[in-house]
Design a protein around this motif. Structure first.
Motif, short mmCIF file in Angstrom:
data_model
loop_
_atom_site.label_atom_id
_atom_site.label_comp_id
_atom_site.label_asym_id
_atom_site.label_seq_id
_atom_site.Cartn_x
_atom_site.Cartn_y
_atom_site.Cartn_z
N GLU A 13 42.76 35.39 33.99
CA GLU A 13 43.74 36.45 33.79
C GLU A 13 43.08 37.82 33.79
OE1 GLU A 13 45.19 32.65 32.75
OE2 GLU A 13 43.48 33.71 31.86
N ALA A 14 41.89 37.92 33.23
CA ALA A 14 41.17 39.20 33.23
C ALA A 14 40.85 39.62 34.66
CB ALA A 14 39.89 39.08 32.41
N ARG A 15 40.40 38.69 35.47
CA ARG A 15 40.08 39.01 36.87
C ARG A 15 41.34 39.37 37.65
NH1 ARG A 15 36.91 34.47 36.11
NH2 ARG A 15 38.30 33.17 37.37
N GLN A 16 42.43 38.65 37.40
CA GLN A 16 43.68 38.96 38.09
C GLN A 16 44.18 40.35 37.72
OE1 GLN A 16 46.15 35.67 36.88
NE2 GLN A 16 45.45 34.34 38.54
N LEU A 17 44.07 40.69 36.45
CA LEU A 17 44.53 42.01 36.01
C LEU A 17 43.67 43.11 36.63
CD1 LEU A 17 46.35 43.76 34.25
CD2 LEU A 17 44.74 43.40 32.36
N GLY A 26 47.43 49.81 42.98
CA GLY A 26 46.94 50.41 41.75
C GLY A 26 46.88 51.93 41.84
N ASP A 27 46.57 52.54 40.71
CA ASP A 27 46.45 54.00 40.61
C ASP A 27 44.98 54.36 40.73
OD1 ASP A 27 46.33 56.67 39.89
OD2 ASP A 27 47.83 56.48 38.30
N ALA A 28 44.61 55.05 41.80
CA ALA A 28 43.20 55.37 42.05
C ALA A 28 42.61 56.30 41.01
CB ALA A 28 43.05 55.98 43.45
N THR A 29 43.44 56.95 40.22
CA THR A 29 42.93 57.87 39.21
C THR A 29 42.57 57.16 37.90
OG1 THR A 29 45.11 58.37 38.27
CG2 THR A 29 44.40 59.68 40.16
N VAL A 30 42.91 55.88 37.81
CA VAL A 30 42.64 55.11 36.60
C VAL A 30 41.31 54.39 36.75
CG1 VAL A 30 43.46 53.28 35.09
CG2 VAL A 30 45.10 54.80 36.20
N ARG A 31 40.45 54.52 35.75
CA ARG A 31 39.18 53.81 35.75
C ARG A 31 39.36 52.47 35.07
NH1 ARG A 31 33.56 55.51 32.56
NH2 ARG A 31 32.35 53.67 33.23
N ILE A 32 38.87 51.42 35.71
CA ILE A 32 38.98 50.06 35.18
C ILE A 32 37.58 49.52 34.93
CG2 ILE A 32 39.91 47.75 35.51
CD1 ILE A 32 42.01 50.01 35.48
N THR A 33 37.29 49.14 33.71
CA THR A 33 36.01 48.52 33.37
C THR A 33 36.28 47.17 32.75
OG1 THR A 33 34.99 50.68 32.92
CG2 THR A 33 33.86 48.72 32.08
N THR A 34 35.61 46.14 33.26
CA THR A 34 35.69 44.81 32.66
C THR A 34 34.36 44.50 31.98
OG1 THR A 34 37.24 44.01 34.34
CG2 THR A 34 36.07 42.36 33.07
N SER A 35 34.43 44.04 30.76
CA SER A 35 33.24 43.67 30.01
C SER A 35 33.11 42.16 29.94
CB SER A 35 33.30 44.26 28.59
OG SER A 35 32.18 43.86 27.84
N LEU A 36 31.95 41.65 30.36
CA LEU A 36 31.65 40.22 30.31
C LEU A 36 30.60 39.97 29.23
CD1 LEU A 36 31.38 39.47 34.14
CD2 LEU A 36 33.42 39.42 32.69
N ALA A 37 30.71 38.86 28.54
CA ALA A 37 29.80 38.58 27.43
C ALA A 37 28.38 38.32 27.90
CB ALA A 37 30.32 37.39 26.62
N GLY A 38 28.22 37.81 29.13
CA GLY A 38 26.88 37.53 29.65
C GLY A 38 26.36 36.16 29.28
N ARG A 39 27.23 35.26 28.86
CA ARG A 39 26.79 33.92 28.48
C ARG A 39 26.68 32.97 29.65
NH1 ARG A 39 30.55 33.12 23.07
NH2 ARG A 39 29.41 34.56 21.71
N VAL A 40 27.23 33.36 30.81
CA VAL A 40 27.18 32.52 32.01
C VAL A 40 26.24 33.18 33.00
CG1 VAL A 40 28.52 31.53 33.90
CG2 VAL A 40 29.52 31.69 31.61
N ALA A 41 25.33 32.37 33.57
CA ALA A 41 24.30 32.93 34.45
C ALA A 41 24.89 33.55 35.71
CB ALA A 41 23.30 31.83 34.82
N ARG A 44 31.92 34.84 37.61
CA ARG A 44 32.79 35.29 38.69
C ARG A 44 33.12 36.75 38.42
NH1 ARG A 44 36.48 29.82 38.21
NH2 ARG A 44 35.15 28.48 39.49
N MET A 45 32.70 37.62 39.31
CA MET A 45 32.78 39.05 39.05
C MET A 45 34.18 39.59 39.37
SD MET A 45 29.85 39.62 37.86
CE MET A 45 29.68 41.40 37.89
N PRO A 46 34.72 40.40 38.49
CA PRO A 46 36.03 41.02 38.73
C PRO A 46 35.91 42.28 39.57
CG PRO A 46 35.24 41.63 36.58
CD PRO A 46 34.20 40.70 37.15
N ALA A 47 37.04 42.79 40.02
CA ALA A 47 37.06 44.07 40.73
C ALA A 47 36.86 45.21 39.75
CB ALA A 47 38.39 44.22 41.47
N GLY A 48 36.44 46.36 40.27
CA GLY A 48 36.24 47.53 39.43
C GLY A 48 34.87 47.55 38.80
N ASP A 49 34.68 48.44 37.83
CA ASP A 49 33.40 48.54 37.13
C ASP A 49 33.22 47.34 36.21
OD1 ASP A 49 32.99 50.99 38.35
OD2 ASP A 49 33.80 52.13 36.65
N VAL A 50 31.97 46.92 36.05
CA VAL A 50 31.65 45.76 35.22
C VAL A 50 30.45 46.09 34.33
CG1 VAL A 50 30.97 43.33 35.17
CG2 VAL A 50 32.50 44.15 36.97
#
Length: 253
Positions: A13-17, A26-41, A44-50
């Motif tokens: 769901e996080a990746r879909q969002l 989407g709105d190009a003026t909105v910044r999207i950052t996804t935070s991953l815990a880093g427990r998986v080597a 699966r990377m989401p779109a936007g900043d990570v």
């Protein structure tokens, strides 16, 4: 839309969002950052900043929200990621940042299911000796000490499936299967038969990626021990799908 949205979690769901927010609609003026815990080597990377890794508790997350001018936090973590959800609630409260949780609905038993609910992993482990000897554990790589320490554990055989190698201590008689969903009913049925499984143990994660094991267990007449999911932090609004999350974000401009 808020100017900067922080999405917590590497769930489907996080990746879909993130994909919806950064895609053509989407709105190009909105910044999207996804935070991953880093427990998986290899996540699966989401779109936007990570960003990958922890924040250092609620204070560290609050500092990050202020430094990066986050307007809204979407807690789209795994339904059993209780610590980060509590940290997100505390950090949002401390900084006045909008917060809501995106949680896929849990599973429900249907006709032919033989479910035994458990409050936690220890409660699940305590039920096993009365249900069977060969156990398929699909509760993830953490918390297996509860099964190693359970009464009667030395008389049981465990097949543990996880994406990453599980953390010790493990039950004495344990086989480890490293694999990642989605799974099929045919594949899960074959696995249960080949390993002569008597009991399936799972957390109520919800979603379709790993639900095939429940259908396979039902078809084979196997008991399933289901660990209840914890509730979200008190006062945090909850939506159950990406469409509802997008609608809520559009109201937070």
């Amino acid at each position: 839309m808020p100017g900067h949205i922080l999405i917590l979690g590497g769930t489907t769901e996080a990746r879909q969002l993130a994909a919806e927010l950064t895609g053509p609609g989407g709105d190009a003026t909105v910044r999207i950052t996804t935070s991953l815990a880093g427990r998986v080597a290899r996540p699966r990377m989401p779109a936007g900043d990570v960003r990958i890794g922890g924040f250092g508790g609620p204070q560290g997350l609050a500092d990050w929200l202020r430094t990066h001018s986050v307007d809204t936090v979407v807690d789209a973590t795994h339904p059993f990621a209780g610590n980060i959800s509590a940290n997100a609630a505390a950090a949002a409260n401390a900084t006045g940042t909008a917060l809501f949780a995106l949680r896929r609905p849990g599973w429900t038993a249907g006709p032919g299911d033989h479910w035994h609910t458990a409050d936690d992993l220890a409660h699940a482990a305590a039920q096993l000796p009365a249900l069977g000897r060969r156990i398929f554990l699909t509760t993830g790589r953490l918390g297996l000490a509860a099964f190693a320490a359970a009464p009667g554990a030395d008389t049981l055989h465990f097949l543990v499936r996880s994406v990453e190698p599980p953390e010790p201590p493990l039950p004495r008689d344990t086989d480890v299967l490293l694999d990642r969903g989605p799974y099929t009913v045919e594949g899960e049925t074959a696995l249960l038969r080949e390993r002569a499984i008597d009991v399936l143990v799972t957390k109520d994660s919800g979603g379709s990626a790993t639900a095939a094991k429940l259908t396979a267990a039902r078809n084979l007449g196997l008991p399933v021990v289901v660990v209840r999911r914890p509730p979200p932090p008190e006062g945090v609004p909850v939506v159950h799908d990406v469409a509802s999350a997008l609608q809520l974000l559009c109201q937070e401009d």
